[in-house]
Design an enzyme around this catalytic site. Structure first.
Site, short mmCIF file in Angstrom:
data_model
loop_
_atom_site.label_atom_id
_atom_site.label_comp_id
_atom_site.label_asym_id
_atom_site.label_seq_id
_atom_site.Cartn_x
_atom_site.Cartn_y
_atom_site.Cartn_z
N ILE A 172 0.85 -1.20 0.00
CA ILE A 172 0.00 0.00 0.00
C ILE A 172 0.88 1.25 0.00
O ILE A 172 0.68 2.19 -0.78
CB ILE A 172 -0.97 0.00 1.20
N VAL A 210 10.47 4.69 13.18
CA VAL A 210 9.98 6.03 13.47
C VAL A 210 9.54 6.04 14.93
O VAL A 210 8.75 5.20 15.35
CB VAL A 210 8.78 6.37 12.54
N MET A 241 -4.65 -10.21 3.54
CA MET A 241 -5.72 -9.21 3.49
C MET A 241 -5.84 -8.71 2.06
O MET A 241 -5.28 -7.66 1.70
CB MET A 241 -5.43 -8.09 4.47
N ALA A 276 -8.56 -8.47 -1.49
CA ALA A 276 -9.96 -8.47 -1.90
C ALA A 276 -10.37 -9.80 -2.51
O ALA A 276 -11.45 -10.33 -2.22
CB ALA A 276 -10.19 -7.34 -2.89
N HIS A 317 2.18 -14.82 -30.10
CA HIS A 317 3.38 -14.03 -30.34
C HIS A 317 3.01 -12.75 -31.09
O HIS A 317 2.23 -12.80 -32.03
CB HIS A 317 4.39 -14.82 -31.18
C1 LIG Z 1 -5.19 1.65 -0.14
C2 LIG Z 1 -5.56 0.20 -0.26
C3 LIG Z 1 -5.33 -0.46 -1.46
C4 LIG Z 1 -5.67 -1.80 -1.59
N1 LIG Z 1 -5.43 -2.40 -2.79
C5 LIG Z 1 -5.74 -3.70 -2.94
C6 LIG Z 1 -5.53 -4.35 -4.18
O1 LIG Z 1 -5.06 -3.74 -5.14
N2 LIG Z 1 -5.87 -5.65 -4.29
C7 LIG Z 1 -6.40 -6.35 -3.25
O2 LIG Z 1 -6.68 -7.54 -3.39
N3 LIG Z 1 -6.61 -5.77 -2.06
C8 LIG Z 1 -6.31 -4.46 -1.87
N4 LIG Z 1 -6.56 -3.85 -0.68
C9 LIG Z 1 -7.12 -4.67 0.42
C10 LIG Z 1 -8.63 -4.86 0.25
O3 LIG Z 1 -9.24 -3.59 0.21
C11 LIG Z 1 -9.18 -5.69 1.39
O4 LIG Z 1 -8.49 -6.91 1.47
C12 LIG Z 1 -10.66 -5.99 1.17
O5 LIG Z 1 -11.41 -4.80 1.08
C13 LIG Z 1 -11.22 -6.84 2.31
O6 LIG Z 1 -12.57 -7.09 2.08
P1 LIG Z 1 -13.58 -7.37 3.27
O7 LIG Z 1 -14.89 -7.65 2.62
O8 LIG Z 1 -13.03 -8.37 4.20
O9 LIG Z 1 -13.65 -6.01 4.11
P2 LIG Z 1 -13.83 -4.48 3.73
O10 LIG Z 1 -13.66 -4.23 2.30
O11 LIG Z 1 -12.99 -3.74 4.70
O12 LIG Z 1 -15.38 -4.20 4.02
C14 LIG Z 1 -15.92 -4.25 5.30
C15 LIG Z 1 -17.15 -3.39 5.33
O13 LIG Z 1 -17.85 -3.65 6.55
C16 LIG Z 1 -18.44 -2.45 7.00
N5 LIG Z 1 -18.70 -2.60 8.43
C17 LIG Z 1 -17.83 -2.80 9.44
N6 LIG Z 1 -18.46 -2.95 10.61
C18 LIG Z 1 -19.77 -2.84 10.33
C19 LIG Z 1 -20.95 -2.93 11.11
N7 LIG Z 1 -20.90 -3.19 12.43
N8 LIG Z 1 -22.14 -2.74 10.52
C20 LIG Z 1 -22.23 -2.51 9.18
N9 LIG Z 1 -21.15 -2.43 8.39
C21 LIG Z 1 -19.95 -2.61 8.95
C22 LIG Z 1 -17.39 -1.40 6.68
O14 LIG Z 1 -18.00 -0.12 6.62
C23 LIG Z 1 -16.87 -1.89 5.33
O15 LIG Z 1 -17.56 -1.26 4.29
C24 LIG Z 1 -6.26 -2.50 -0.51
C25 LIG Z 1 -6.51 -1.85 0.69
C26 LIG Z 1 -6.18 -0.51 0.82
C27 LIG Z 1 -6.46 0.19 2.11
#
Ligand SMILES: Cc1cc2nc3c(=O)[nH]c(=O)nc-3n(C[C@H](O)[C@H](O)[C@H](O)COP(=O)(O)OP(=O)(O)OC[C@H]3O[C@@H](n4cnc5c(N)ncnc54)[C@H](O)[C@@H]3O)c2cc1C
Length: 463
Positions: free
Chosen positions: A181, A234, A316, A318, A442
């Site tokens: 990141i 840091v 971690m 997506a 190719h």
């Molecule tokens: C800057 C950045 C770049 C990234 N780039 C990549 C990439 O290029 N490729 C990749 O594979 N991964 C990337 N990631 C990682 C990726 O975003 C995460 O691995 C992925 O989003 C995880 O999916 P998730 O469904 O577990 O959780 P999340 O995407 O974090 O979603 C969780 C959701 O739950 C909601 N939530 C939490 N608690 C509650 C509650 N109590 N009630 C209702 N809603 C709630 C939150 O609001 C959130 O919207 C990146 C992450 C960052 C920060």
């Protein structure tokens, strides 16, 4: 109880929304709770998608400034319209999150807007209203890990979220943490004109990466102008009118030094986010790092409550979250959902890109495996030459006895796309020879993958 569902998923990130859609496809009555104003989670709103939009835009700027002239394309003076670049990023995000809303409607998934809390197994409360569910899925994702002594204000000291929103190019950006990141966002701002210094506690960037690829990556980033301060910690940050004074020390101890920055990006990793979910009250077990503990079928210790994505163990990413969402929905439908954790690609979307899947050479050595290595550089690939993108190589690791592909590590143009053919090969238990005997178009970058496969048997043709 206001309504009964088969499945209530809490969190609409890639783990949650995909689980909800798949469960609905399989005939279940599904709701997904999301407290953010838009669907898509970290990934679509403040992660994968906006970062890739800025990476794409900033790479165009870099090309116009430094690369197009070599192709005989002269563009005169190149100017940056950062407001437009940021607005475009917003449009990309907006189109993506609306796309998930459309998919929910299409699949009849109910979006329960608000914060969800599990009040008992079988009950989720959303802003005061209780809903019943046979199955509850925790998909609440992750958040940035804070660094003691470095107070985030999302203006001068930012997480990735603030780092994606800057309205002016910093003169000097210090990135704390040499993970993907930090390097992606560091690349964006370096291309747009910032001086970028990456401070990393360990002795290398992206430490999980295959060492040989990692060394090349460090060299390439250095050539691009990104400075690295490895083995450095840091220990404090002071914000003042002009920016931030960061105090750093050698990781092993020693004299402190001050670095001045106008923006500091804290990117030392992410941790599971399960705040205010009611997990403690219901008795859902967490591990020492705050991750929800699940068995191989994503079940927690409390019957009827499951978890997927960043909130549980594993990379971690997506696509890992999505695969788990699908597998869990299928398990809940009585099918045999499964994720092959040995074949999950990881990509760093810098340029060149870095992509890897399976075991690294260091991991193979550590477990005493006998393996063959095949490597092929992009300098010997016709398409890479035509593109003018010759940095990097493909490295394939294959079992010495069976020739089965054990891992692949690529640094080079479009590495993130190239790795997909090895993901499929590994899913099918292919040998390096299977990849080598497959006809590759190719001239294509994929020919470098074929040549690396040939090279595992010492029979590359073009080097
Ligand atoms: C800057 C950045 C770049 C990234 N780039 C990549 C990439 O290029 N490729 C990749 O594979 N991964 C990337 N990631 C990682 C990726 O975003 C995460 O691995 C992925 O989003 C995880 O999916 P998730 O469904 O577990 O959780 P999340 O995407 O974090 O979603 C969780 C959701 O739950 C909601 N939530 C939490 N608690 C509650 C509650 N109590 N009630 C209702 N809603 C709630 C939150 O609001 C959130 O919207 C990146 C992450 C960052 C920060």
């Amino acid at each position: 109880m206001s309504e009964n569902f088969d499945v209530i998923v809490i969190g609409a990130g890639p783990g949650g929304y995909v689980c909800a859609i798949r469960a609905a496809q399989l005939g279940m009555k599904v709701a997904c709770v999301e407290k953010r104003a838009t669907l898509g989670g970290t990934c679509l709103n403040v992660g994968c998608i906006p970062s890739k939009a800025l990476l794409q835009s900033s790479e165009h700027f870099e090309e116009a400034n430094h690369k197009l002239a070599d192709h005989g394309v002269l563009v005169g003076s190149v100017k940056l319209d950062l407001a437009r670049m940021q607005a475009r990023k917003g449009e990309v995000v907006s189109a993506n999150v609306k796309g998930i809303e459309f998919l929910f409607k299409k699949n009849k998934v109910t979006w329960l807007k608000g914060a969800g809390r599990i009040t008992s197994p079988g009950t989720v409360e959303v802003d005061g209203t209780a809903y019943a569910a046979k199955h509850i899925v925790i998909a609440t994702g992750s958040e940035s890990i804070p660094l003691p002594g470095v107070e985030v204000d999302e203006k001068r000291i930012v997480t990735s979220t603030g780092g994606l929103e800057l309205t002016a190019v910093p003169k000097h950006m210090v990135v704390i943490g040499g993970g993907y990141i930090g390097l992606e966002l560091g690349s964006v701002w370096r291309r747009l004109g910032a001086e970028v210094t990456v401070v990393e506690y360990l002795d290398r960037l992206v430490p999980a990466m295959d060492l040989e690829v990692g060394k090349t990556f460090e060299r390439v980033l250095g050539k691009q102008g990104i400075k690295t301060k490895l083995k450095t910690k840091v220990v404090g940050a002071k914000t003042h009118a002009k920016g931030v004074s960061l105090t750093v020390e050698p990781a092993a101890g020693g004299a402190a030094e001050t670095i001045e920055a106008d923006i500091v990006l804290v990117a030392i990793g992410r941790r599971p986010y399960t705040e205010a979910l009611g997990l403690k009250e219901v008795g859902v077990a967490l591990d020492e790092r705050g991750r929800v503990v699940t068995d191989a079928h994503y079940a927690t210790n409390i019957p009827g409550i499951y978890a997927v994505g960043d909130a549980i163990v594993g990379p971690m990413l997506a696509h890992k979250a999505e695969e788990e969402g699908v597998a869990l929905a299928e398990i809940l439908a009585g099918q045999h959902g499964h994720v092959n954790y040995g074949a999950i690609p990881g990509v760093v979307y810098t340029w060149p890109e870095v992509a890897s899947i399976g075991e690294t050479e260091e991991q193979l050595k550590a477990r005493g495996a006998a393996y063959n290595v095949g490597k092929f550089p992009f300098t010997a690939n016709g398409r890479a030459r035509a593109m003018g993108d010759m940095d990097g190589f493909v490295k394939i690791l294959a079992d010495k006895a069976t020739d089965r592909v054990l891992g692949c590590h690529i640094i080079g143009p479009d590495a993130g796309t190239l790795i997909a053919e090895i993901a499929i090969a590994m899913e099918f238990g292919a040998s390096a020879e299977d990849v080598a005997r497959t006809c590759h178009a190719h001239p294509s970058l994929n020919e470098a993958v074929k040549e690396a496969a040939l090279a595992t048997a010492g029979r590359a043709l073009h080097i």
